[in-house]
Design an enzyme around this catalytic site. Structure first.
Site, PDB file in Angstrom:
ATOM      1  N   ASP A  10      17.090  47.575 -60.949  1.00 36.01           N
ATOM      2  CA  ASP A  10      15.822  48.111 -61.245  1.00 36.01           C
ATOM      3  C   ASP A  10      15.262  48.426 -59.611  1.00 36.01           C
ATOM      4  O   ASP A  10      15.239  47.654 -58.819  1.00 36.01           O
ATOM      5  CB  ASP A  10      14.911  47.432 -62.072  1.00 36.01           C
ATOM      6  CG  ASP A  10      15.283  47.283 -63.443  1.00 36.01           C
ATOM      7  OD1 ASP A  10      16.501  47.632 -63.782  1.00 36.01           O
ATOM      8  OD2 ASP A  10      14.834  46.648 -63.943  1.00 36.01           O
ATOM      9  N   ASP A 132      12.675  50.253 -77.049  1.00 36.02           N
ATOM     10  CA  ASP A 132      12.247  48.758 -76.429  1.00 36.02           C
ATOM     11  C   ASP A 132      11.528  48.355 -77.799  1.00 36.02           C
ATOM     12  O   ASP A 132      10.701  49.096 -78.275  1.00 36.02           O
ATOM     13  CB  ASP A 132      11.288  48.646 -75.311  1.00 36.02           C
ATOM     14  CG  ASP A 132      11.977  49.216 -74.176  1.00 36.02           C
ATOM     15  OD1 ASP A 132      13.164  49.269 -74.048  1.00 36.02           O
ATOM     16  OD2 ASP A 132      11.214  49.523 -73.024  1.00 36.02           O
TER      17      ASP A 132
END
Length: 244
Positions: A10, A132
């Site tokens: 990330d 998600d």
């Protein structure tokens, strides 16, 4: 179905970071060396990596094209990457920049008609739908949006089945409660999705701690597992995971 290990990076402001449960205020920084890390993944034998642009939303678009080009030119890695996808042209640009697969997250919840059409236009192998999810007290898996502050009207099962009917091949599903927590992946959730979505490669994401968790994801029928914090902090060695 083959099983793919996705070492993950990330990126925020050029640095390798992790957020706790997606909270930008709960960031741990691991260094400003994403390219050497990607090269190390390739040297150890990874075929794929997962790359997330955490600046994209604020910047108004994907910012990692230069890094993507460097990874493509210096390794044989295939890169699954996303961040800031707001429309069709963003998908095209990220693919043109060297991505093998574009990850589409919040837009997949907000604009399922458009994203379903892209599965046909770009090819299902070029897109990963990322959902998600958080389980309600009633046991139903729902889809928080807008920084996980609101909840979509559709459930995880409903939307995942809709995308499967539209041709989806790759689903990345993160149990928000486990993201960055090193608490183990939600194997029951993934086993449920594997059964619900025959022919779809389900990627386990969130909570993977060690090689036993990778093996459990594979045993549940997943098509892959994304390795983030455990890899960065040395709880898990990439060569061990790849050996699964």
């Amino acid at each position: 179905m083959s099983f793919t290990v996705y070492p993950a990076l990330d990126i925020r402001e050029g640095r390798v970071v992790r957020l706790l449960q997606g909270d930008y205020a709960k960031q741990t920084t691991y260094g400003d060396d994403p390219l050497p890390r990607a090269q190390a993944f390739a040297a150890i034998g990874a075929g794929w990596m997962h790359l997330v642009d955490l600046d994209a939303a604020k910047a108004g678009g994907y910012t990692l094209a230069p890094l993507l080009a460097q990874i493509a030119s210096s390794t044989s890695l295939k890169v699954q990457t996303g961040g800031g996808v707001r429309g069709r042209d963003d998908v095209a640009r990220i693919l043109d920049a060297g991505a093998s697969r574009v990850v589409i997250g919040s837009l997949a919840v907000r604009e399922p008609d458009n994203v379903s059409a892209w599965l046909s236009e770009f090819g299902a192998e070029q897109l990963t739908i990322a959902l998600d999810t958080r389980q309600g007290e009633d046991g139903v898996w729902r889809l928080p949006v807008h920084g996980w502050t609101e909840t979509a009207n559709v459930t995880l099962d409903e939307l995942a089945q809709r995308y499967a009917q539209a041709g989806m091949k790759h689903l990345l599903c993160t149990d928000i409660s486990r993201d960055g927590m090193l608490s183990g992946p939600n194997i029951d959730l993934y086993a449920h999705l594997v059964q619900l979505l025959p022919g779809v490669a389900v990627q386990a994401s969130g909570g993977v701690r060690d090689v036993a968790d990778v093996r459990a994801a594979k045993a549940a029928g997943c098509g892959g597992a994304v390795l983030g914090k455990a890899l960065l902090e040395g709880h898990l060695q990439l060569d061990e995971a790849l050996a699964c």
